[in-house]
Design a protein around this motif. Structure first.
Motif, PDB file in Angstrom:
ATOM      1  N   PRO A 163       0.771  -1.138   0.086  1.00  0.00           N
ATOM      2  CA  PRO A 163      -0.018   0.005   0.012  1.00  0.00           C
ATOM      3  C   PRO A 163       0.733   1.576  -0.106  1.00  0.00           C
ATOM      4  O   PRO A 163       0.201   2.439  -0.601  1.00  0.00           O
ATOM      5  N   LEU A 164       1.773   1.250   0.625  1.00  0.00           N
ATOM      6  CA  LEU A 164       2.965   2.301   0.603  1.00  0.00           C
ATOM      7  C   LEU A 164       3.348   2.701  -0.632  1.00  0.00           C
ATOM      8  O   LEU A 164       3.293   3.888  -1.317  1.00  0.00           O
ATOM      9  N   LEU A 170      -1.741   3.269   7.598  1.00  0.00           N
ATOM     10  CA  LEU A 170      -0.579   4.012   7.992  1.00  0.00           C
ATOM     11  C   LEU A 170       0.259   4.224   6.632  1.00  0.00           C
ATOM     12  O   LEU A 170       0.949   5.230   6.419  1.00  0.00           O
ATOM     13  N   SER A 171       0.256   3.232   5.658  1.00  0.00           N
ATOM     14  CA  SER A 171       0.991   3.096   4.567  1.00  0.00           C
ATOM     15  C   SER A 171       0.469   4.359   3.644  1.00  0.00           C
ATOM     16  O   SER A 171       1.258   5.140   3.219  1.00  0.00           O
ATOM     17  N   LEU A 172      -0.982   4.500   3.537  1.00  0.00           N
ATOM     18  CA  LEU A 172      -1.618   5.322   2.740  1.00  0.00           C
ATOM     19  C   LEU A 172      -1.321   6.748   3.370  1.00  0.00           C
ATOM     20  O   LEU A 172      -0.998   7.726   2.597  1.00  0.00           O
ATOM     21  N   LEU A 173      -1.148   6.917   4.718  1.00  0.00           N
ATOM     22  CA  LEU A 173      -1.030   8.218   5.215  1.00  0.00           C
ATOM     23  C   LEU A 173       0.463   8.574   4.865  1.00  0.00           C
ATOM     24  O   LEU A 173       0.649   9.773   4.416  1.00  0.00           O
ATOM     25  N   ALA A 174       1.261   7.800   4.945  1.00  0.00           N
ATOM     26  CA  ALA A 174       2.893   7.968   4.757  1.00  0.00           C
ATOM     27  C   ALA A 174       2.920   8.334   3.188  1.00  0.00           C
ATOM     28  O   ALA A 174       3.673   9.370   2.941  1.00  0.00           O
ATOM     29  N   LEU A 205       1.799   1.936  -3.500  1.00  0.00           N
ATOM     30  CA  LEU A 205       0.515   2.467  -4.181  1.00  0.00           C
ATOM     31  C   LEU A 205       0.210   3.765  -3.783  1.00  0.00           C
ATOM     32  O   LEU A 205      -0.182   4.599  -4.774  1.00  0.00           O
ATOM     33  N   GLY A 206       0.256   3.926  -2.591  1.00  0.00           N
ATOM     34  CA  GLY A 206      -0.054   5.503  -2.116  1.00  0.00           C
ATOM     35  C   GLY A 206       1.082   6.344  -2.783  1.00  0.00           C
ATOM     36  O   GLY A 206       0.534   7.425  -3.499  1.00  0.00           O
ATOM     37  N   LEU A 207       2.226   5.941  -3.228  1.00  0.00           N
ATOM     38  CA  LEU A 207       3.158   6.969  -3.733  1.00  0.00           C
ATOM     39  C   LEU A 207       2.873   7.055  -5.231  1.00  0.00           C
ATOM     40  O   LEU A 207       3.187   7.970  -5.641  1.00  0.00           O
ATOM     41  N   LEU A 208       2.424   5.634  -5.800  1.00  0.00           N
ATOM     42  CA  LEU A 208       2.240   5.823  -7.340  1.00  0.00           C
ATOM     43  C   LEU A 208       0.879   6.952  -7.358  1.00  0.00           C
ATOM     44  O   LEU A 208       1.145   7.332  -8.473  1.00  0.00           O
ATOM     45  N   LEU A 209      -0.144   6.725  -6.479  1.00  0.00           N
ATOM     46  CA  LEU A 209      -1.022   7.681  -6.631  1.00  0.00           C
ATOM     47  C   LEU A 209      -0.667   9.089  -6.406  1.00  0.00           C
ATOM     48  O   LEU A 209      -1.067  10.197  -6.954  1.00  0.00           O
ATOM     49  N   PHE A 236      -3.687  -5.682   9.324  1.00  0.00           N
ATOM     50  CA  PHE A 236      -3.579  -5.514   7.913  1.00  0.00           C
ATOM     51  C   PHE A 236      -4.243  -4.144   7.563  1.00  0.00           C
ATOM     52  O   PHE A 236      -3.441  -3.151   6.854  1.00  0.00           O
ATOM     53  N   PHE A 237      -5.428  -3.816   8.064  1.00  0.00           N
ATOM     54  CA  PHE A 237      -5.991  -2.460   7.733  1.00  0.00           C
ATOM     55  C   PHE A 237      -5.187  -1.253   8.311  1.00  0.00           C
ATOM     56  O   PHE A 237      -5.336  -0.304   7.863  1.00  0.00           O
ATOM     57  N   THR A 238      -4.553  -1.662   9.571  1.00  0.00           N
ATOM     58  CA  THR A 238      -4.037  -0.478  10.357  1.00  0.00           C
ATOM     59  C   THR A 238      -2.770  -0.224   9.290  1.00  0.00           C
ATOM     60  O   THR A 238      -2.502   1.049   9.151  1.00  0.00           O
ATOM     61  N   LEU A 239      -1.940  -1.353   9.042  1.00  0.00           N
ATOM     62  CA  LEU A 239      -0.771  -0.995   8.352  1.00  0.00           C
ATOM     63  C   LEU A 239      -1.160  -0.427   6.944  1.00  0.00           C
ATOM     64  O   LEU A 239      -0.590   0.430   6.577  1.00  0.00           O
TER      65      LEU A 239
END
Lengths: 176, 194
Positions: free
Chosen positions: A19-20, B14-18, A22-26, B8-11
């Motif tokens: 997801p990290l 956090l990842s999206l926030l980062a 993915l977030g950066l790509l977005l 999983f959802f917490t991670l």
């Protein structure tokens, strides 16, 4: 290390990284998604549309441009070099395409207009007071129904101070 | 360690926030414009606000022009008029009538002055009419040159039959005059009481 523990750590890191990334790509628009633009869904006006009316009893942050019924306003800004330099920049952006670099009304789009733009060095403009020129910049020239020509208002393009700078520049065109 | 769905959802959160907290690329346009700092208007200028003098007369703008026209449009001599309170007054063209043609923001809020469009160079003036000076007003409209005379706009001193009265009374001039403005124009202070 326990083989099972290593596997779980790898899995955790993979889940963390996915997801990290993915977030950066977005974020960097490598993957471009047209998100809902809230500027577009709110009440707004399009270019060349009349501006929205001001709320009642609102006061411009720069003060009023002119006092109703008080006649032509007088120039509050000295035509010093700083004002003339600002006026030159603003003139080049907002006026030059019609009135030309020398102010003679021969700008790049002048021939496409139904009426020749005013010669700012001619007596019809030089005989006007500063305040009268300011009013033209503020409200434009709208000759009325059935009459050709005119000039748009620049009050949305230029602040009160900007308009006086342009007035000062028009008053002090460089001599050819 | 057992990975639960809540972990999983917490991670994920956090990842999206980062990712979201990372600064996006700078996409400002380089317009190559010179540095510019807006002028500061120092203060409201009150120089143009008319001062009330008790000796002056209050009169509708068109009535004042009408009195001047009816008096054969004198250039230097005084002409007589009656103000809105019935007071007998006198005025002159230069001090009392000409400013009605050369002052902006007078006929209605934000109005241009008449001479903005009807300037001294009749070749480029609207209607080939010069309202910036006495000679131009008397020379009329539709002039072929600065020396030529055109069509009389003063009705041969009959004010209510004049072209000038017609365009003012119908609200055609000044252009874009709001409908709720009195066709006789604003009440102005002019002349002096006799």
């Amino acid at each position: 290390m326990n083989k099972g523990l290593a596997k779980r750590i790898t899995l955790t890191l993979a889940l963390l990284a996915t997801p990290l990334i993915l977030g950066l790509l977005l974020t960097y628009q490598v993957i471009h998604v047209d998100w809902i633009s809230f500027m577009e869904v709110q009440p707004s006006f399009r270019p060349m549309e009349d501006p929205l009316p001001l709320p009642p009893r609102s006061v411009p942050i720069e003060g009023v441009a002119y006092v109703p019924g008080a006649g032509s306003p007088s120039d509050p800004i000295q035509p010093d070099s700083a004002s003339l330099e600002r006026g030159k920049v603003l003139y080049a952006i907002h006026c030059e395409m019609c009135h030309g670099g020398k102010g003679t009304g021969s700008g790049s789009i002048a021939e496409d207009l139904v009426r020749q733009p005013a010669d700012l060095t001619g007596i019809n403009v030089t005989s006007l007071s500063d305040g009268e020129i300011f009013m033209v910049l503020t409200n434009g020239v709208q000759p009325g129904s059935g009459r050709k020509g005119g000039m748009p208002s620049l009050r949305e393009n230029l602040s009160v101070g900007d308009r006086w700078d342009v007035v000062n520049y028009i008053r002090n065109f460089p001599k050819p | 360690m057992k990975l639960k769905s809540t972990h999983f959802f917490t991670l994920l959160l956090l990842s999206l926030l980062a990712g979201a907290c990372t600064s996006p690329p700078n996409k400002t346009l380089d317009l190559n414009l010179p540095a510019y700092k807006s002028s500061q208007v120092p203060s409201l200028s009150l120089a143009g606000i008319p001062i009330y003098y008790p000796a002056r007369c209050a009169v509708y703008a068109t009535d004042l022009i009408g009195a001047w026209v009816s008096a054969k449009a004198p250039e230097k001599e005084v002409f007589l008029f009656t103000d809105i309170n019935g007071k007998s007054c006198q005025g002159t063209f230069e001090w009392d009538v000409l400013p009605l043609f050369t002052t902006a923001n007078l006929w209605y809020v934000g109005a241009l002055s008449c001479r903005t469009c009807h300037g001294p160079d009749v070749q480029v003036s609207y209607a080939r009419l010069d309202l910036s000076a006495y000679q131009g007003i008397l020379a009329g409209s539709g002039r072929s040159s600065s020396e030529a005379k055109g069509d009389d706009i003063l009705g041969n001193s009959d004010w209510e039959k004049s072209e000038l009265f017609a365009v003012l009374d119908k609200g055609e001039m000044p252009p874009n005059r709001p409908a709720d403005i009195n066709p006789r124009g604003p009440i102005i202070y002019a002349g002096i009481s006799r």
